[in-house]
Write a protein that holds these residues in place. Structure first.
Motif, mmCIF file in Angstrom:
data_model
loop_
_atom_site.group_PDB
_atom_site.id
_atom_site.type_symbol
_atom_site.label_atom_id
_atom_site.label_comp_id
_atom_site.label_asym_id
_atom_site.label_seq_id
_atom_site.Cartn_x
_atom_site.Cartn_y
_atom_site.Cartn_z
ATOM 1 N N LYS B 345 0.835 -1.191 0.000
ATOM 2 C CA LYS B 345 0.000 0.000 0.000
ATOM 3 C C LYS B 345 0.878 1.252 0.000
ATOM 4 C CE LYS B 345 -4.114 -2.017 1.979
ATOM 5 N NZ LYS B 345 -4.820 -2.085 0.692
ATOM 6 N N ASP B 357 -1.387 -2.890 -5.967
ATOM 7 C CA ASP B 357 -2.062 -3.167 -4.711
ATOM 8 C C ASP B 357 -3.317 -3.952 -4.988
ATOM 9 O OD1 ASP B 357 -2.970 -3.242 -2.210
ATOM 10 O OD2 ASP B 357 -3.448 -1.118 -2.060
ATOM 11 N N THR B 360 -6.760 -4.094 -2.521
ATOM 12 C CA THR B 360 -7.743 -3.048 -2.238
ATOM 13 C C THR B 360 -9.102 -3.614 -1.879
ATOM 14 O OG1 THR B 360 -7.905 -2.936 -4.599
ATOM 15 C CG2 THR B 360 -6.818 -1.096 -3.507
#
Lengths: 324, 362
Positions: B345, B357, B360
């Motif tokens: 992150k 990432d 999420t």
């Protein structure tokens, strides 16, 4: 009826492959230019949702070669399957240009066709790559070919490719996922078994589908394409295989599951596609090899070799420049 | 100069001791064991990540031989970071709350947009236009049934190959093309007239192979990037920098020899600030968590195993073995397993447009 359009394989060469090629050329092959076995891998097609527009963008139908492609036991990335290949390096650019690509290609397609007539699916995705490595300039010229047998008349579908979840229940799809999760397969068969599904090898077609009615027989393959209405390249040769090995089934309509759910998405959305493919394509009469296509197009969309310029990442002087 | 520097780094790396004690809560650094534990968790939760062994000669003995570094392949990157509005960037940094951003951004104040490769930004327009073109073109080909095979609507090649090389390529190509295409022509064209291969997959999306190694000197994970353009050619350093937020390009991201290969060069995010940033992020997340827990304390049992103790789903179902840190660390705070998830992150703020990432959804 719509003609099935296949999403062609595209080559993705990791820089590590060029490094291995350099080592191979210098330490092993030297000036020899015989064919060498090589191994690539591909996995299910991926798509990504553009955060700004919300559109879903399909990523390429990639076949990847990497640093260990020349080794006997290449490392297989998760959820991927291997595709065998033939690699041939030329010593000079002139030889590379003058190479008899047609005969190389024909040799390979003969080999694939022979394996089909013998009933093996192992070589269905076999590919060819020819290279010329300009080691001093860190430039690598290369051209991939992913042979596919051309069906005449072409394969057709009765309408759209649908989401697999419209044809199979969630539980069934999960069952397939569980089987493939532990051991990915490039091609496989699916039959109902009670309330769930069973997965079998394409080679065992006759025994596996022995007591299964035609409308319950499903042919599946790991689909490197992420486009909704275009199954990936491997299906082409699989269909040719079926047309040759199981012509009566092929003529009556093949239920195709394009398997794309190597990873379960968190929102329960299935990406695999399902369609029924029909065609009167038959090779039974003569058993002769059908026509073939498959040379990869270069970025300009023409049939031609590609070049990877690794000087920016390998040339010591250029690296020194940017490292200020 | 750079070479000397790299020698120095190599020696320093060699001499520095392997971190033995867990320090991740105090100063954000982790031991190799913790790196492995965090990596195991990452690969378990997000199967796009996997362990790699790397070259045998480069094996680092403080890590298991088959778990030398982590890799995920083909991470898409739709836009160039240099085309992001600055506000976007700050939003992307919001993981630890407002204060953190400031601190992190402030460490790199010289935000000169100059010097960065500027000739970017228009790439995002292309996919749409192209898609349509290709579809119509594909259709055209179909109905025409014949003609020249596939000259896909000349893509404006804003592509990154410098002019010089392009000419090179063309020259060599033409010669090479003519020969093989002609003899094969009858087949090739025939075929393509019948089944025009799907064209919609001409992607204008860059992809990255993202690698995470353990940096022995800084005792943090270290991120490496190998990029490919939409034609799957390797990206040059300058192109990679287009995907690095302006604050970090050329400062914390450099091209360096990859640890686990004798020849490979890759873009790397320099880890010198990782520990302190990770520490802050972790602290902030912990603080937020504790507040939440304190709020909840009355209502729900504190030892609620499936509860949202931490903003990630805990491994659920038949995978208890994936909780090596045990539940006895309930004293609030992140288990070290999550380290790499959090690390990603944080890295996402440095390379905002690379969809690194995948976490999420948590």
């Amino acid at each position: 009826m719509t003609i099935v359009q296949f999403s062609p394989f595209t080559s993705l060469v990791e820089p590590g492959f060029w490094h291995s090629l350099t080592d191979l050329k210098i330490d092993v092959l030297k000036l020899a230019d015989h064919s060498v076995p090589v191994t690539a891998s591909y996995t299910a097609g991926r798509s990504i949702v553009d955060r700004e527009t919300g559109n879903e963008i399909a990523l390429g139908c990639n076949v990847t070669v990497g640093a260990d492609s020349f080794t006997d036991k290449p490392h297989i990335p998760t959820h991927s399957v291997l595709a065998p290949g033939t690699f041939k390096n030329y010593n000079t650019i002139e030889e590379f240009k003058a190479a008899d690509k047609t005969s190389l290609f024909n040799e390979l397609t003969d080999e694939i066709w022979e394996s089909i007539t013998k009933g093996s699916t192992e070589k269905l995705s076999k590919f060819l790559v020819i290279t010329f490595a300009d080691l001093k300039k860190y430039k690598y010229y290369y051209w991939f070919a992913f042979p596919a047998f051309v069906a005449k008349p072409a394969w057709e579908t009765d309408g759209e490719w649908r989401n697999a979840s419209e044809e199979f229940s969630k539980e069934n799809l999960t069952a397939i996922h569980m089987v493939l999760h532990s051991s990915p397969r490039a091609f496989f068969l699916v039959r109902p078994s009670g309330s769930t599904l069973e997965v079998g090898a394409v080679e065992d077609f006759d025994s596996f589908f022995d007591e299964v009615p035609a409308e319950k027989r499903t042919i599946a393959f790991l689909d490197p394409s992420a486009l909704p209405n275009n199954p990936g390249w491997p299906l082409r040769n699989l269909l040719a295989y079926l047309a040759h090995r199981h012509p009566s089934y092929a003529a009556s309509g093949i239920r195709v599951l394009a398997w794309r759910d190597t990873e379960l998405s968190s929102d329960g959305h299935w990406k695999s596609r399902f369609g029924v493919v029909t065609g009167s394509f038959s090779v039974q009469d003569t058993g002769a090899k059908p026509g073939t296509v498959g040379w990869e197009k270069n970025p300009q969309g023409k049939l031609g070799p590609r070049v990877a310029d690794l000087a920016p990442m390998m040339d010591p002087t250029r690296l020194a420049d940017q490292a200020v | 100069m750079h070479a000397i520097q790299q020698q120095y780094w190599a020696v320093r790396d060699y001499l520095s001791p392997v971190l033995k004690e867990s320090k991740f809560k105090e100063d954000g650094r982790i031991t190799p064991e913790e790196f492995v534990a965090a990596g195991d968790f990452l690969t378990y939760k997000f199967p796009v990540w996997s362990w790699e062994a790397g070259e045998a000669s480069r094996t680092r003995n403080f890590l298991p031989t088959d778990k030398q570094y982590l890799i995920t392949r083909g991470v898409p990157c739709l836009r160039r970071a240099t085309s992001l509005a600055y506000t976007d960037e700050e939003r992307l940094l919001s993981i630890g709350g407002g204060k953190d951003e400031d601190e992190w951004v402030e460490t790199h104040t010289g935000r000169s947009h100059a010097g960065g490769p500027e000739e970017v930004g228009e790439i995002d327009d292309i996919p749409d236009a192209d898609d349509q073109d290709d579809v119509t073109h594909g259709m055209g080909n179909l109905s025409l049934n014949g003609g020249k095979s596939a000259e896909p609507a000349d893509i404006p090649d804003i592509d990154d190959i410098p002019d010089m090389e392009e000419e090179d390529l063309e020259g060599e190509d033409d010669a090479a093309v003519a020969a093989p295409v002609k003899p094969a022509a009858s087949k090739v064209i025939d075929a393509s007239s019948e089944i025009e291969p799907a064209k919609g997959n001409l992607l204008q999306v860059r992809t990255y192979d993202v690698l995470i190694t353990y940096d022995k000197f800084y005792q943090t994970p270290r991120l490496w990037l190998l990029g490919y353009d939409e034609n799957r050619n390797p990206l040059t350093p300058a192109q990679i920098f287009q995907d690095v937020s302006a604050d970090h390009a050329f400062k914390t991201v450099t091209i360096e020899p990859f640890l686990h290969s004798s020849t490979l060069q890759a873009a790397s995010v320099h880890p010198c600030k990782h520990a302190s940033v990770m520490k802050k992020v972790i602290e902030r997340m912990n603080a937020g968590l504790q507040e939440e827990q304190a709020k909840k304390l009355g209502a729900s049992a504190p030892k609620d195993k499936s509860g949202k103790k931490w903003p990630f789903r805990k491994p659920s179902g038949p995978n208890a073995k994936d909780q090596p840190a045990g539940d006895d660390e309930d004293d609030g705070g992140m288990r070290v397993d999550f380290y790499l998830v959090v690390f990603l992150k944080f890295i996402a703020s440095i390379v905002p447009t690379i969809e690194i990432d995948s976490t999420t959804s948590f």
